[in-house]
Design an enzyme around this catalytic site. Structure first.
Site: not given
Length: 388
Positions: A197, A109
């Site tokens: 993101e 991530y």
């Protein structure tokens, strides 16, 4: 402003962020063409909506042939996709992303947001890719690695290396990750994004790095600098009332209560919603008409409030400064007559020309309730909406 995954990946590619090859499709025929152009035996068919959790909701499928890609697309387009972020009402799918598959080794991530307390962007990384980062942070805050970045000098190589080592990357992957993170941060800054993101950020079995998914939100207040980005807006993904409010420069967010709120000033609007909740009611919206609203804007704001069928009563809380109370009163009276409103309207008015404003309301012939103060107004509107 939010954009779709395929749009976010196109933006990132302009800054050198590696993404899988893919094409958007708006019909089964376009999906078949896109799958054929990719030239791979297997493709991923991904529904494009402004919400996460699409895979769990049935919005991400593997197609083992060009023909199957078309068949899956035919079933997806027009379907109501329900995820934990859409709520039970879901979103209708209008477009699809056809993308190549990759040999995934690890799912990680990466994310960038503004840390308002530190007044700096914060670059986040986690080895728990593919999961909701909020869940990871709640379960184990130490699983989120963070580097605050000085906006004057940008993300430094040592910071990117620190994050890469923290993710457990090795050898050439670290060099690739530094380039990846640097490009991602440049994209975040140069587009005036409020969020960038990558989840998951993947490594492949042959050592490559990709943004397998991408989400970018842009700061609405900076869009005047980015006409190309402004054109990416998909209003079909937004609440119709919020879209309508934006046309008149109104700050409106729809909520799930039954008491409509019209307030001037964001701080006062938040306080108004709090005191309604404290009085036992539930606000139906956040609506800030701003400090310099005209009577015409107030009229439009009123119409937008009443377009929400859940609204059972309206609280208008105005502290007149730049927006004079008599201007607000004229707008309210005009809107009430125009819409032939039958709902109870409670007002709390203070500030510039307040007596003139109250006189306008009194002479209107309409049945307005006036609160002595915010607490009294909140109690009256909750009672009028059928609350305690």
């Amino acid at each position: 402003m939010n954009i779709h995954e395929y749009q976010a990946k196109a933006v990132l590619r302009e800054f050198g962020v590696p993404t899988p090859r893919g094409h958007a499709a708006f019909s089964p025929e376009e999906a078949v063409k896109a799958a054929r152009e990719l030239g791979t035996a297997v493709v991923v068919v991904k529904a494009q909506i402004h919400a996460g959790g699409r895979g769990k909701g049935g919005g991400v499928k593997i197609a083992n042939s060009v023909e199957e890609a078309g068949q899956i697309t035919e079933r997806m387009i027009g379907m109501k996709l329900v995820t934990h972020q859409t709520g039970p009402e879901g979103r209708i799918v209008h477009r699809i992303l056809i993308e190549e598959t990759l040999p995934i080794a690890r799912e990680l991530y990466l994310g960038i947001v503004l840390d308002r307390e530190a007044a700096k962007p914060v670059f986040m990384a986690s080895a728990a890719g593919g999961m909701e980062i909020e869940e990871v942070a709640a379960r184990d805050p130490n699983a989120i690695l963070k580097e605050h970045v000085d906006p004057g000098i940008g993300l430094q190589p040592f910071q990117a290396r620190k994050l890469a080592f923290g993710l457990g990357l090795k050898g050439d992957e670290i060099t690739g990750a530094v380039k990846f993170m640097t490009a991602l941060f440049r994209a975040y800054c140069d587009t005036d994004a409020s969020l960038a993101e990558i989840n998951p950020f993947i490594t492949t079995t042959d050592g490559r790095l990709y943004a397998l998914d991408a989400k970018i939100n842009f700061d609405d207040n900076a869009l005047f600098r980015h006409k190309d980005l402004r054109d990416l807006r998909d209003v079909s993904e937004e609440d119709p009332l919020e879209v309508e409010a934006s046309k008149f420069g109104l700050n409106y967010i729809r909520l799930d209560g039954n008491i409509g709120c019209m307030v001037n000033g964001a701080g006062l609007a938040m306080a108004t919603m709090d005191i309604i909740q404290y009085a036992g009611g539930r606000p139906a919206n956040f609506l800030d008409v701003g400090g310099g609203a005209s009577a015409d804007q107030v009229t439009h704001a009123f119409e937008i409030l009443l377009a929400d069928k859940n609204v059972r009563a309206v609280l208008i809380n105005i502290f007149g400064g730049i927006l004079r109370v008599d201007t607000l009163a004229n707008g309210v009276v005009e809107a009430a007559k125009k819409t032939n409103i039958k709902l109870p309207i409670v007002l709390r008015l203070e500030g510039t020309n307040v007596e003139h404003g109250r006189e306008i309301l009194k002479k209107s012939g309409l049945n307005f309730l006036v609160g002595d103060d915010m607490k009294d107004a909140a109690n009256k509107v909750v009672a009028a909406a059928g609350g305690r």
